[in-house]
Design an enzyme around this catalytic site. Structure first.
Site, mmCIF file in Angstrom:
data_model
loop_
_atom_site.group_PDB
_atom_site.id
_atom_site.type_symbol
_atom_site.label_atom_id
_atom_site.label_comp_id
_atom_site.label_asym_id
_atom_site.label_seq_id
_atom_site.Cartn_x
_atom_site.Cartn_y
_atom_site.Cartn_z
ATOM 1 N N ASP A 204 0.834 -1.194 0.000
ATOM 2 C CA ASP A 204 0.000 0.000 0.000
ATOM 3 C C ASP A 204 0.875 1.254 0.000
ATOM 4 O OD1 ASP A 204 -2.764 0.938 0.359
ATOM 5 O OD2 ASP A 204 -2.087 1.694 2.296
ATOM 6 N N GLU A 246 1.778 -0.075 -4.869
ATOM 7 C CA GLU A 246 0.861 0.995 -5.268
ATOM 8 C C GLU A 246 1.692 2.269 -5.423
ATOM 9 O OE1 GLU A 246 -3.195 3.291 -3.801
ATOM 10 O OE2 GLU A 246 -1.720 2.656 -2.325
HETATM 11 C C1 GLC Z 1 -4.377 2.922 -0.598
HETATM 12 C C2 GLC Z 1 -5.623 2.060 -0.677
HETATM 13 C C3 GLC Z 1 -6.798 2.867 -0.196
HETATM 14 C C4 GLC Z 1 -6.551 3.329 1.223
HETATM 15 C C5 GLC Z 1 -5.217 4.059 1.333
HETATM 16 C C6 GLC Z 1 -4.819 4.245 2.753
HETATM 17 O O1 GLC Z 1 -4.451 3.995 -1.446
HETATM 18 O O2 GLC Z 1 -5.790 1.607 -1.990
HETATM 19 O O3 GLC Z 1 -7.989 2.146 -0.282
HETATM 20 O O4 GLC Z 1 -7.566 4.188 1.636
HETATM 21 O O5 GLC Z 1 -4.176 3.333 0.726
HETATM 22 O O6 GLC Z 1 -4.394 3.015 3.305
#
Ligand code: GLC
Length: 550
Positions: A204, A246
Protein backbone atom coordinates in the site's frame (compact mmCIF):
# COMPACT_ATOMS: atom_id res chain seq x y z
CA UNK A 1 11.51 -27.68 -19.50
CA UNK A 2 13.71 -24.60 -19.32
CA UNK A 3 14.88 -23.62 -15.89
CA UNK A 4 15.28 -19.90 -16.41
CA UNK A 5 13.31 -17.03 -14.98
CA UNK A 6 10.15 -18.05 -16.87
CA UNK A 7 9.65 -20.90 -14.46
CA UNK A 8 9.99 -18.67 -11.38
CA UNK A 9 8.54 -15.28 -12.22
CA UNK A 10 4.99 -16.56 -12.14
CA UNK A 11 3.61 -13.04 -11.80
CA UNK A 12 4.61 -12.13 -15.36
CA UNK A 13 1.94 -14.37 -16.83
CA UNK A 14 -0.48 -14.24 -13.91
CA UNK A 15 -4.07 -13.09 -13.88
CA UNK A 16 -4.88 -11.50 -10.53
CA UNK A 17 -8.33 -11.42 -8.94
CA UNK A 18 -8.87 -8.84 -6.18
CA UNK A 19 -11.58 -9.15 -3.56
CA UNK A 20 -12.69 -7.83 -0.22
CA UNK A 21 -13.54 -10.72 2.13
CA UNK A 22 -16.23 -8.61 3.77
CA UNK A 23 -18.29 -8.36 0.58
CA UNK A 24 -17.65 -11.67 -1.20
CA UNK A 25 -19.83 -14.33 0.45
CA UNK A 26 -21.38 -14.56 3.91
CA UNK A 27 -21.57 -18.15 5.22
CA UNK A 28 -22.79 -17.56 8.77
CA UNK A 29 -25.77 -15.32 8.12
CA UNK A 30 -24.48 -12.22 9.93
CA UNK A 31 -24.60 -10.17 6.74
CA UNK A 32 -20.82 -9.86 6.54
CA UNK A 33 -18.69 -11.83 4.10
CA UNK A 34 -16.15 -14.17 5.61
CA UNK A 35 -12.98 -16.12 4.83
CA UNK A 36 -14.96 -19.35 4.68
CA UNK A 37 -17.11 -17.71 2.01
CA UNK A 38 -14.08 -17.09 -0.17
CA UNK A 39 -12.92 -20.68 0.36
CA UNK A 40 -16.40 -21.93 -0.55
CA UNK A 41 -16.41 -19.97 -3.79
CA UNK A 42 -12.76 -20.51 -4.70
CA UNK A 43 -13.87 -22.53 -7.75
CA UNK A 44 -15.50 -19.40 -9.18
CA UNK A 45 -12.13 -17.66 -9.18
CA UNK A 46 -10.27 -20.73 -10.42
CA UNK A 47 -12.77 -21.33 -13.23
CA UNK A 48 -12.51 -17.73 -14.30
CA UNK A 49 -8.89 -18.60 -15.01
CA UNK A 50 -7.26 -16.32 -12.45
CA UNK A 51 -3.95 -17.61 -11.11
CA UNK A 52 -3.53 -15.28 -8.15
CA UNK A 53 -5.91 -14.03 -5.52
CA UNK A 54 -5.31 -10.64 -3.89
CA UNK A 55 -7.09 -10.31 -0.55
CA UNK A 56 -7.76 -6.76 0.60
CA UNK A 57 -7.06 -6.15 4.32
CA UNK A 58 -8.81 -8.59 6.68
CA UNK A 59 -6.94 -7.76 9.89
CA UNK A 60 -8.61 -6.39 13.05
CA UNK A 61 -9.60 -2.82 12.37
CA UNK A 62 -12.02 -0.13 13.52
CA UNK A 63 -12.96 -0.18 9.82
CA UNK A 64 -12.99 3.53 9.21
CA UNK A 65 -11.12 2.98 5.92
CA UNK A 66 -12.44 -0.47 5.00
CA UNK A 67 -9.67 -2.24 6.88
CA UNK A 68 -6.82 -0.06 5.57
CA UNK A 69 -6.67 1.18 9.17
CA UNK A 70 -5.16 -1.86 10.84
CA UNK A 71 -5.18 -2.32 14.61
CA UNK A 72 -3.23 -5.60 14.71
CA UNK A 73 -0.94 -6.51 11.81
CA UNK A 74 -0.76 -10.16 12.91
CA UNK A 75 -4.44 -10.91 13.38
CA UNK A 76 -7.77 -11.45 11.64
CA UNK A 77 -10.91 -9.35 12.06
CA UNK A 78 -13.13 -11.69 14.12
CA UNK A 79 -16.15 -10.79 11.94
CA UNK A 80 -14.34 -12.39 8.99
CA UNK A 81 -12.89 -15.51 10.60
CA UNK A 82 -9.68 -16.71 12.18
CA UNK A 83 -6.04 -17.26 11.25
CA UNK A 84 -6.99 -20.91 10.82
CA UNK A 85 -9.51 -19.85 8.17
CA UNK A 86 -6.81 -17.86 6.37
CA UNK A 87 -4.60 -20.95 6.18
CA UNK A 88 -7.51 -23.08 4.93
CA UNK A 89 -8.28 -20.50 2.27
CA UNK A 90 -4.65 -20.37 1.13
CA UNK A 91 -4.57 -24.15 0.96
CA UNK A 92 -7.83 -24.34 -1.01
CA UNK A 93 -6.49 -21.70 -3.42
CA UNK A 94 -3.11 -23.39 -3.84
CA UNK A 95 -4.86 -26.68 -4.57
CA UNK A 96 -6.40 -25.00 -7.62
CA UNK A 97 -3.14 -23.45 -8.80
CA UNK A 98 -4.02 -20.07 -7.31
CA UNK A 99 -1.43 -18.15 -5.33
CA UNK A 100 -2.60 -15.73 -2.66
CA UNK A 101 -1.19 -12.27 -2.05
CA UNK A 102 -2.29 -9.90 0.72
CA UNK A 103 -2.23 -6.18 1.30
CA UNK A 104 0.73 -4.91 3.28
CA UNK A 105 -0.43 -1.67 4.89
CA UNK A 106 2.54 -0.31 6.81
CA UNK A 107 2.69 3.34 5.85
CA UNK A 108 0.38 3.82 8.81
CA UNK A 109 -1.65 2.00 11.43
CA UNK A 110 -5.04 2.74 12.88
CA UNK A 111 -4.97 5.28 15.70
CA UNK A 112 -6.48 2.45 17.76
CA UNK A 113 -3.41 0.27 17.25
CA UNK A 114 -1.80 -0.44 20.67
CA UNK A 115 1.51 0.93 19.32
CA UNK A 116 -0.09 4.32 18.73
CA UNK A 117 -1.96 4.21 22.01
CA UNK A 118 1.34 3.70 23.83
CA UNK A 119 3.10 6.31 21.73
CA UNK A 120 0.55 9.07 22.32
CA UNK A 121 0.33 8.41 26.06
CA UNK A 122 3.94 9.06 26.96
CA UNK A 123 6.83 10.98 25.37
CA UNK A 124 9.24 8.59 27.03
CA UNK A 125 7.50 5.48 25.72
CA UNK A 126 9.70 3.30 23.49
CA UNK A 127 6.83 3.46 20.97
CA UNK A 128 6.84 7.26 20.78
CA UNK A 129 9.35 7.28 17.93
CA UNK A 130 7.41 4.69 16.01
CA UNK A 131 5.30 7.58 14.71
CA UNK A 132 6.21 11.03 13.39
CA UNK A 133 5.64 13.93 15.79
CA UNK A 134 6.06 17.72 15.56
CA UNK A 135 5.36 20.55 17.99
CA UNK A 136 4.09 22.62 15.06
CA UNK A 137 2.42 21.26 11.92
CA UNK A 138 4.87 21.16 9.04
CA UNK A 139 4.22 22.31 5.43
CA UNK A 140 5.60 19.01 4.30
CA UNK A 141 4.65 16.74 2.71
CA UNK A 142 2.80 18.53 -0.06
CA UNK A 143 -0.56 17.37 -1.35
CA UNK A 144 -3.46 15.55 0.25
CA UNK A 145 -4.66 12.03 -0.51
CA UNK A 146 -8.30 12.87 0.20
CA UNK A 147 -8.78 16.55 -0.63
CA UNK A 148 -12.10 17.83 0.66
CA UNK A 149 -12.20 15.11 3.33
CA UNK A 150 -8.92 15.96 5.07
CA UNK A 151 -7.42 19.46 5.20
CA UNK A 152 -3.89 18.74 6.45
CA UNK A 153 -1.33 15.94 6.74
CA UNK A 154 -0.89 16.81 10.44
CA UNK A 155 -3.27 16.19 13.30
CA UNK A 156 -3.00 17.61 16.80
CA UNK A 157 -3.34 14.97 19.47
CA UNK A 158 -4.50 16.24 22.88
CA UNK A 159 -3.13 13.29 24.77
CA UNK A 160 0.29 13.48 23.12
CA UNK A 161 0.47 17.28 23.17
CA UNK A 162 1.97 17.19 19.67
CA UNK A 163 1.00 16.91 16.01
CA UNK A 164 1.41 13.58 14.21
CA UNK A 165 1.87 12.94 10.52
CA UNK A 166 -0.85 11.20 8.53
CA UNK A 167 -0.64 10.94 4.74
CA UNK A 168 -4.16 9.53 4.56
CA UNK A 169 -7.05 9.97 7.02
CA UNK A 170 -6.37 11.61 10.40
CA UNK A 171 -7.13 8.29 12.09
CA UNK A 172 -4.22 6.66 10.21
CA UNK A 173 -0.99 7.94 11.87
CA UNK A 174 2.10 7.33 9.71
CA UNK A 175 4.71 4.93 11.03
CA UNK A 176 8.23 6.33 11.28
CA UNK A 177 10.19 4.11 8.95
CA UNK A 178 13.41 5.97 9.71
CA UNK A 179 13.31 4.08 13.01
CA UNK A 180 15.12 0.77 12.77
CA UNK A 181 12.72 -0.98 15.13
CA UNK A 182 9.82 -0.08 12.86
CA UNK A 183 11.64 -1.42 9.83
CA UNK A 184 12.37 -4.66 11.68
CA UNK A 185 8.72 -4.94 12.70
CA UNK A 186 7.62 -4.51 9.07
CA UNK A 187 9.93 -7.35 8.01
CA UNK A 188 8.52 -9.44 10.87
CA UNK A 189 4.97 -8.83 9.62
CA UNK A 190 5.95 -9.89 6.12
CA UNK A 191 7.73 -12.97 7.45
CA UNK A 192 4.62 -13.91 9.41
CA UNK A 193 2.26 -13.88 6.43
CA UNK A 194 4.83 -15.57 4.20
CA UNK A 195 5.08 -18.35 6.78
CA UNK A 196 1.30 -18.80 6.54
CA UNK A 197 1.66 -19.34 2.81
CA UNK A 198 1.12 -16.03 1.02
CA UNK A 199 3.06 -15.58 -2.22
CA UNK A 200 3.62 -11.85 -1.94
CA UNK A 201 2.23 -8.49 -1.04
CA UNK A 202 0.31 -5.66 -2.57
CA UNK A 203 2.26 -2.87 -0.90
CA UNK A 204 0.00 0.00 0.00
CA UNK A 205 1.03 3.61 -0.69
CA UNK A 206 4.71 2.99 -1.47
CA UNK A 207 5.76 6.61 -2.21
CA UNK A 208 4.22 7.76 1.09
CA UNK A 209 5.89 4.86 2.90
CA UNK A 210 9.33 5.87 1.62
CA UNK A 211 8.84 9.56 2.29
CA UNK A 212 8.97 10.78 5.84
CA UNK A 213 7.61 14.27 6.42
CA UNK A 214 9.61 16.51 4.20
CA UNK A 215 12.30 14.03 3.33
CA UNK A 216 11.40 12.91 -0.17
CA UNK A 217 12.60 9.67 -1.68
CA UNK A 218 16.21 9.77 -2.74
CA UNK A 219 17.26 12.69 -0.51
CA UNK A 220 19.01 12.43 2.81
CA UNK A 221 17.94 9.09 4.15
CA UNK A 222 17.65 6.88 1.13
CA UNK A 223 14.83 4.62 2.07
CA UNK A 224 15.03 3.06 -1.34
CA UNK A 225 17.91 0.99 -0.03
CA UNK A 226 15.47 -0.31 2.57
CA UNK A 227 13.00 -1.26 -0.17
CA UNK A 228 15.79 -3.29 -1.76
CA UNK A 229 16.45 -4.93 1.61
CA UNK A 230 12.77 -5.85 1.90
CA UNK A 231 12.83 -7.40 -1.56
CA UNK A 232 15.86 -9.46 -0.56
CA UNK A 233 14.22 -10.39 2.70
CA UNK A 234 11.06 -11.76 1.10
CA UNK A 235 13.18 -13.55 -1.49
CA UNK A 236 15.13 -15.28 1.27
CA UNK A 237 11.97 -16.35 3.06
CA UNK A 238 10.16 -17.48 -0.09
CA UNK A 239 12.04 -17.55 -3.37
CA UNK A 240 9.15 -16.72 -5.68
CA UNK A 241 7.57 -14.04 -3.45
CA UNK A 242 6.43 -10.94 -5.29
CA UNK A 243 6.07 -7.28 -4.26
CA UNK A 244 3.41 -5.32 -6.13
CA UNK A 245 3.56 -1.65 -5.23
CA UNK A 246 0.86 1.00 -5.27
CA UNK A 247 2.85 3.77 -6.96
CA UNK A 248 0.80 6.52 -8.54
CA UNK A 249 3.45 9.08 -9.50
CA UNK A 250 4.63 11.08 -12.53
CA UNK A 251 6.22 9.08 -15.36
CA UNK A 252 9.77 10.24 -14.60
CA UNK A 253 9.48 8.99 -10.99
CA UNK A 254 8.15 5.52 -11.76
CA UNK A 255 11.51 3.87 -12.41
CA UNK A 256 13.02 4.68 -9.01
CA UNK A 257 10.67 2.29 -7.23
CA UNK A 258 11.69 -0.57 -9.48
CA UNK A 259 15.33 0.18 -8.66
CA UNK A 260 18.25 0.78 -10.99
CA UNK A 261 18.50 -2.91 -11.80
CA UNK A 262 14.91 -3.91 -11.23
CA UNK A 263 15.84 -5.04 -7.72
CA UNK A 264 13.19 -3.23 -5.64
CA UNK A 265 9.47 -3.68 -6.41
CA UNK A 266 8.78 -6.52 -8.81
CA UNK A 267 5.62 -4.85 -10.06
CA UNK A 268 3.89 -1.48 -10.00
CA UNK A 269 0.27 -0.72 -10.78
CA UNK A 270 0.05 0.95 -14.18
CA UNK A 271 -1.95 3.96 -12.99
CA UNK A 272 -0.85 6.15 -15.89
CA UNK A 273 -1.76 3.52 -18.43
CA UNK A 274 -5.14 3.16 -16.73
CA UNK A 275 -5.89 6.88 -16.81
CA UNK A 276 -4.93 7.13 -20.48
CA UNK A 277 -6.95 4.05 -21.29
CA UNK A 278 -10.07 5.78 -20.00
CA UNK A 279 -9.17 8.94 -21.91
CA UNK A 280 -8.71 6.88 -25.08
CA UNK A 281 -12.07 5.17 -24.50
CA UNK A 282 -13.75 8.55 -23.92
CA UNK A 283 -12.33 9.94 -27.17
CA UNK A 284 -12.67 6.80 -29.24
CA UNK A 285 -9.05 7.35 -30.26
CA UNK A 286 -5.88 5.38 -29.69
CA UNK A 287 -3.53 8.35 -29.41
CA UNK A 288 -3.59 8.82 -25.58
CA UNK A 289 -2.66 5.17 -25.11
CA UNK A 290 -0.03 5.23 -27.85
CA UNK A 291 1.57 8.32 -26.33
CA UNK A 292 1.63 6.69 -22.91
CA UNK A 293 3.07 3.39 -24.15
CA UNK A 294 5.90 5.40 -25.77
CA UNK A 295 6.51 7.34 -22.52
CA UNK A 296 6.63 4.47 -20.04
CA UNK A 297 10.12 3.63 -18.80
CA UNK A 298 11.69 0.49 -20.24
CA UNK A 299 11.57 -2.21 -17.60
CA UNK A 300 14.32 -4.54 -16.42
CA UNK A 301 13.64 -8.24 -17.07
CA UNK A 302 12.76 -8.65 -13.39
CA UNK A 303 9.89 -6.14 -13.45
CA UNK A 304 6.47 -5.71 -14.90
CA UNK A 305 3.30 -3.58 -14.72
CA UNK A 306 0.00 -4.55 -13.16
CA UNK A 307 -2.86 -3.39 -15.36
CA UNK A 308 -6.51 -2.92 -14.50
CA UNK A 309 -9.71 -1.32 -15.72
CA UNK A 310 -10.93 -0.52 -12.22
CA UNK A 311 -9.52 -1.06 -8.78
CA UNK A 312 -11.21 -0.83 -5.40
CA UNK A 313 -10.61 2.91 -4.98
CA UNK A 314 -11.88 5.86 -6.98
CA UNK A 315 -10.93 5.71 -10.66
CA UNK A 316 -8.27 8.33 -10.18
CA UNK A 317 -7.65 10.67 -13.10
CA UNK A 318 -5.18 12.79 -11.17
CA UNK A 319 -2.39 12.54 -13.75
CA UNK A 320 -4.53 13.83 -16.63
CA UNK A 321 -4.76 17.52 -17.42
CA UNK A 322 -7.85 19.31 -16.18
CA UNK A 323 -9.28 19.34 -19.70
CA UNK A 324 -8.62 15.63 -20.22
CA UNK A 325 -10.18 14.81 -16.88
CA UNK A 326 -13.29 16.76 -17.87
CA UNK A 327 -13.52 14.68 -21.05
CA UNK A 328 -13.51 11.45 -19.02
CA UNK A 329 -15.98 12.87 -16.50
CA UNK A 330 -18.31 13.93 -19.32
CA UNK A 331 -18.15 10.51 -20.98
CA UNK A 332 -18.29 8.24 -17.95
CA UNK A 333 -19.42 10.15 -14.87
CA UNK A 334 -21.12 13.47 -15.63
CA UNK A 335 -23.15 13.59 -12.42
CA UNK A 336 -21.21 15.26 -9.55
CA UNK A 337 -22.34 12.42 -7.28
CA UNK A 338 -20.32 10.02 -9.46
CA UNK A 339 -17.16 12.05 -8.90
CA UNK A 340 -14.82 12.08 -5.93
CA UNK A 341 -12.05 14.32 -4.57
CA UNK A 342 -12.25 16.42 -7.75
CA UNK A 343 -10.06 13.90 -9.56
CA UNK A 344 -11.84 10.56 -9.68
CA UNK A 345 -14.95 8.53 -10.39
CA UNK A 346 -16.68 6.18 -7.97
CA UNK A 347 -18.23 3.96 -10.62
CA UNK A 348 -17.54 0.49 -11.94
CA UNK A 349 -16.36 -0.42 -15.42
CA UNK A 350 -19.61 -1.87 -16.77
CA UNK A 351 -21.86 0.94 -15.56
CA UNK A 352 -19.51 3.62 -16.90
CA UNK A 353 -19.51 1.97 -20.29
CA UNK A 354 -23.28 1.43 -20.33
CA UNK A 355 -23.60 -2.26 -19.55
CA UNK A 356 -22.60 -5.35 -21.47
CA UNK A 357 -22.14 -4.57 -25.14
CA UNK A 358 -19.40 -4.35 -27.75
CA UNK A 359 -17.66 -1.44 -26.05
CA UNK A 360 -17.38 -3.22 -22.69
CA UNK A 361 -15.94 -6.29 -24.38
CA UNK A 362 -13.46 -4.10 -26.24
CA UNK A 363 -12.29 -2.65 -22.91
CA UNK A 364 -11.72 -6.14 -21.50
CA UNK A 365 -9.92 -7.33 -24.61
CA UNK A 366 -7.69 -4.26 -24.39
CA UNK A 367 -6.88 -4.94 -20.75
CA UNK A 368 -5.73 -8.48 -21.49
CA UNK A 369 -3.69 -7.38 -24.52
CA UNK A 370 -1.82 -4.44 -22.96
CA UNK A 371 1.65 -4.85 -21.48
CA UNK A 372 1.43 -5.96 -17.84
CA UNK A 373 -0.29 -8.47 -15.62
CA UNK A 374 -4.07 -7.93 -15.60
CA UNK A 375 -6.08 -7.54 -12.41
CA UNK A 376 -9.82 -8.21 -12.25
CA UNK A 377 -11.76 -6.48 -9.46
CA UNK A 378 -14.42 -8.84 -8.02
CA UNK A 379 -17.80 -8.45 -9.66
CA UNK A 380 -16.42 -6.77 -12.76
CA UNK A 381 -16.24 -10.21 -14.43
CA UNK A 382 -20.05 -10.23 -14.50
CA UNK A 383 -20.39 -6.50 -15.20
CA UNK A 384 -21.63 -5.41 -11.77
CA UNK A 385 -22.46 -1.74 -11.32
CA UNK A 386 -21.81 0.53 -8.35
CA UNK A 387 -24.33 1.62 -5.76
CA UNK A 388 -24.06 5.39 -5.49
CA UNK A 389 -26.24 5.37 -2.38
CA UNK A 390 -23.17 4.06 -0.54
CA UNK A 391 -20.88 6.96 0.34
CA UNK A 392 -17.38 7.65 -0.91
CA UNK A 393 -15.27 4.92 -2.54
CA UNK A 394 -17.47 2.22 -0.97
CA UNK A 395 -19.91 2.66 -3.88
CA UNK A 396 -17.86 0.11 -5.86
CA UNK A 397 -17.53 -2.28 -2.94
CA UNK A 398 -21.10 -3.57 -2.70
CA UNK A 399 -21.63 -7.32 -2.13
CA UNK A 400 -20.88 -9.84 -4.85
CA UNK A 401 -23.97 -10.78 -6.85
CA UNK A 402 -24.09 -14.57 -6.95
CA UNK A 403 -27.70 -15.11 -7.98
CA UNK A 404 -31.10 -13.49 -8.45
CA UNK A 405 -32.02 -14.46 -4.87
CA UNK A 406 -32.52 -11.84 -2.14
CA UNK A 407 -29.34 -9.81 -1.55
CA UNK A 408 -27.91 -11.43 -4.66
CA UNK A 409 -27.33 -14.67 -2.74
CA UNK A 410 -24.53 -12.91 -0.84
CA UNK A 411 -26.12 -13.49 2.56
CA UNK A 412 -29.07 -15.34 4.05
CA UNK A 413 -29.13 -12.71 6.80
CA UNK A 414 -31.53 -9.80 6.90
CA UNK A 415 -29.02 -7.00 6.44
CA UNK A 416 -26.06 -7.19 4.04
CA UNK A 417 -22.94 -5.28 5.11
CA UNK A 418 -23.64 -2.83 2.27
CA UNK A 419 -26.78 -2.44 0.15
CA UNK A 420 -26.81 -3.93 -3.33
CA UNK A 421 -27.64 -1.80 -6.37
CA UNK A 422 -31.15 -1.58 -7.79
CA UNK A 423 -32.29 -1.10 -11.39
CA UNK A 424 -30.31 -2.25 -14.42
CA UNK A 425 -27.42 -3.57 -12.32
CA UNK A 426 -29.49 -5.25 -9.59
CA UNK A 427 -28.80 -8.93 -8.82
CA UNK A 428 -31.86 -9.98 -10.83
CA UNK A 429 -30.19 -8.53 -13.94
CA UNK A 430 -26.51 -9.17 -13.22
CA UNK A 431 -25.43 -12.30 -11.38
CA UNK A 432 -22.96 -15.19 -11.56
CA UNK A 433 -25.58 -17.92 -11.63
CA UNK A 434 -27.25 -16.71 -14.84
CA UNK A 435 -23.99 -15.90 -16.58
CA UNK A 436 -22.34 -19.21 -15.74
CA UNK A 437 -24.96 -21.03 -17.81
CA UNK A 438 -24.85 -18.65 -20.75
CA UNK A 439 -22.00 -19.05 -23.26
CA UNK A 440 -22.77 -15.56 -24.62
CA UNK A 441 -22.48 -13.87 -21.20
CA UNK A 442 -19.77 -11.43 -20.15
CA UNK A 443 -18.49 -14.00 -17.65
CA UNK A 444 -18.08 -16.62 -20.38
CA UNK A 445 -16.41 -14.05 -22.62
CA UNK A 446 -13.90 -13.03 -19.94
CA UNK A 447 -13.15 -16.70 -19.23
CA UNK A 448 -12.30 -17.15 -22.91
CA UNK A 449 -10.14 -14.02 -22.89
CA UNK A 450 -8.23 -15.21 -19.84
CA UNK A 451 -7.77 -18.65 -21.35
CA UNK A 452 -6.40 -17.02 -24.52
CA UNK A 453 -4.10 -14.77 -22.52
CA UNK A 454 -2.74 -17.77 -20.64
CA UNK A 455 -2.17 -19.67 -23.89
CA UNK A 456 -0.03 -16.81 -25.20
CA UNK A 457 2.85 -16.19 -22.77
CA UNK A 458 4.26 -13.66 -25.26
CA UNK A 459 1.74 -11.19 -23.81
CA UNK A 460 3.31 -11.50 -20.39
CA UNK A 461 6.96 -11.74 -21.34
CA UNK A 462 7.23 -9.95 -24.64
CA UNK A 463 8.45 -6.63 -25.93
CA UNK A 464 5.66 -4.32 -27.09
CA UNK A 465 5.90 -2.29 -30.30
CA UNK A 466 3.17 -0.06 -31.66
CA UNK A 467 2.06 -0.68 -35.24
CA UNK A 468 1.19 2.38 -37.30
CA UNK A 469 -2.12 2.40 -39.16
CA UNK A 470 -4.09 5.16 -40.91
CA UNK A 471 -7.07 4.82 -38.60
CA UNK A 472 -6.99 7.08 -35.49
CA UNK A 473 -9.43 4.84 -33.66
CA UNK A 474 -7.19 1.77 -33.96
CA UNK A 475 -4.66 0.72 -31.37
CA UNK A 476 -2.47 -1.90 -32.98
CA UNK A 477 0.54 -3.38 -31.26
CA UNK A 478 2.74 -6.42 -31.46
CA UNK A 479 4.29 -8.33 -28.60
CA UNK A 480 7.42 -10.29 -29.47
CA UNK A 481 9.00 -12.95 -27.33
CA UNK A 482 11.54 -15.59 -28.27
CA UNK A 483 10.73 -15.52 -31.97
CA UNK A 484 6.99 -15.68 -31.43
CA UNK A 485 4.63 -12.78 -31.97
CA UNK A 486 1.11 -11.79 -31.02
CA UNK A 487 -0.48 -8.82 -32.75
CA UNK A 488 -3.59 -7.24 -31.27
CA UNK A 489 -5.83 -4.63 -32.84
CA UNK A 490 -8.51 -2.68 -31.00
CA UNK A 491 -11.03 -0.31 -32.51
CA UNK A 492 -11.87 2.27 -29.87
CA UNK A 493 -14.25 4.10 -32.18
CA UNK A 494 -17.97 3.70 -32.81
CA UNK A 495 -17.61 3.18 -36.57
CA UNK A 496 -16.30 0.27 -38.66
CA UNK A 497 -12.70 0.63 -39.85
CA UNK A 498 -10.37 -1.09 -42.26
CA UNK A 499 -6.60 -1.06 -42.04
CA UNK A 500 -3.59 -2.78 -43.50
CA UNK A 501 -1.09 -4.25 -41.07
CA UNK A 502 2.48 -4.74 -42.27
CA UNK A 503 3.64 -7.80 -40.37
CA UNK A 504 6.85 -8.68 -42.20
CA UNK A 505 7.58 -10.87 -45.22
CA UNK A 506 8.55 -13.88 -43.11
CA UNK A 507 4.97 -14.21 -41.82
CA UNK A 508 3.13 -16.88 -43.80
CA UNK A 509 -0.12 -17.15 -41.88
CA UNK A 510 -2.03 -15.66 -38.97
CA UNK A 511 -4.23 -17.47 -36.48
CA UNK A 512 -7.03 -15.78 -34.58
CA UNK A 513 -6.12 -16.39 -30.93
CA UNK A 514 -9.68 -15.76 -29.72
CA UNK A 515 -11.06 -18.10 -32.38
CA UNK A 516 -13.78 -15.71 -33.46
CA UNK A 517 -12.73 -14.93 -37.07
CA UNK A 518 -10.90 -16.47 -40.00
CA UNK A 519 -8.24 -14.02 -41.11
CA UNK A 520 -6.61 -14.23 -44.54
CA UNK A 521 -2.97 -13.42 -45.05
CA UNK A 522 -2.25 -11.06 -47.94
CA UNK A 523 0.93 -10.79 -50.01
CA UNK A 524 4.27 -9.61 -48.64
CA UNK A 525 3.39 -10.09 -44.97
CA UNK A 526 0.35 -7.82 -45.16
CA UNK A 527 -3.01 -8.41 -43.53
CA UNK A 528 -6.14 -6.45 -44.29
CA UNK A 529 -8.26 -6.14 -41.20
CA UNK A 530 -11.80 -4.94 -40.98
CA UNK A 531 -13.08 -4.23 -37.51
CA UNK A 532 -16.60 -3.25 -36.65
CA UNK A 533 -17.33 -0.53 -34.10
CA UNK A 534 -15.48 -1.46 -30.88
CA UNK A 535 -14.09 -4.59 -32.58
CA UNK A 536 -10.90 -6.35 -31.54
CA UNK A 537 -8.63 -9.01 -32.97
CA UNK A 538 -5.74 -11.02 -31.54
CA UNK A 539 -3.46 -12.67 -34.08
CA UNK A 540 -0.67 -15.14 -33.56
CA UNK A 541 1.83 -14.93 -36.41
CA UNK A 542 3.10 -18.07 -38.06
CA UNK A 543 6.41 -18.12 -39.83
CA UNK A 544 7.60 -20.78 -42.26
CA UNK A 545 8.11 -24.06 -40.45
CA UNK A 546 6.35 -22.99 -37.21
CA UNK A 547 4.42 -25.79 -35.58
CA UNK A 548 0.75 -25.21 -34.75
CA UNK A 549 0.76 -26.18 -31.14
CA UNK A 550 -1.88 -23.97 -29.62
C1 GLC B 1 -4.38 2.92 -0.60
C2 GLC B 1 -5.62 2.06 -0.68
C3 GLC B 1 -6.80 2.87 -0.20
C4 GLC B 1 -6.55 3.33 1.22
C5 GLC B 1 -5.22 4.06 1.33
C6 GLC B 1 -4.82 4.24 2.75
O1 GLC B 1 -4.45 4.00 -1.45
O2 GLC B 1 -5.79 1.61 -1.99
O3 GLC B 1 -7.99 2.15 -0.28
O4 GLC B 1 -7.57 4.19 1.64
O5 GLC B 1 -4.18 3.33 0.73
O6 GLC B 1 -4.39 3.01 3.31
Amino acid sequence: MRLDQTSDQWWKTAVIYCLDVETFLDTDGDGIGDLNGVTQQIEHIAQLGATCLWLMPFQPSPNRDDGYDIADCYGVDSRLGTLGDVVELIRAANDRGLRVIVDLVVNHTSDEHPWFQEARRDRESPRRNWYVWRDEPSDEPEGLSFPGTETSNWQYDEEAGQYYLHRFYHFQPDLNVLHEEVRDEIARIMGFWLALGVAGFRMDAVPALLETAGIPVGEGHDLRAWLRDLRNFVGRRRGDAMLLGEVNVDPQQLAQYFGDHGDMLHMEFAFLLNQHLWLALARGEAEPLEMLIRTLPALAPDNCWATFLRNHDELTLDKLTLGQREEVFAAFGPDPDMQLYGHGLRRRTASMIGGDGARLRLAWSLLFALPGTPIVFYGDEIGMGENLDIPDRYAVRSPMQWSAEPHGGFTTGAEPVRPLPEGAFAPAEVNVDDQRRDPASLLSFIRRLIAARRRRPELGWGQVTLIETDAPSLLAHRTDWEGSTVVTVHNLGDADVRATLELGEEVVAVDDVLEEHAVEMGDGGRVEVELEAYGYLWLHLRRDGDRRLS
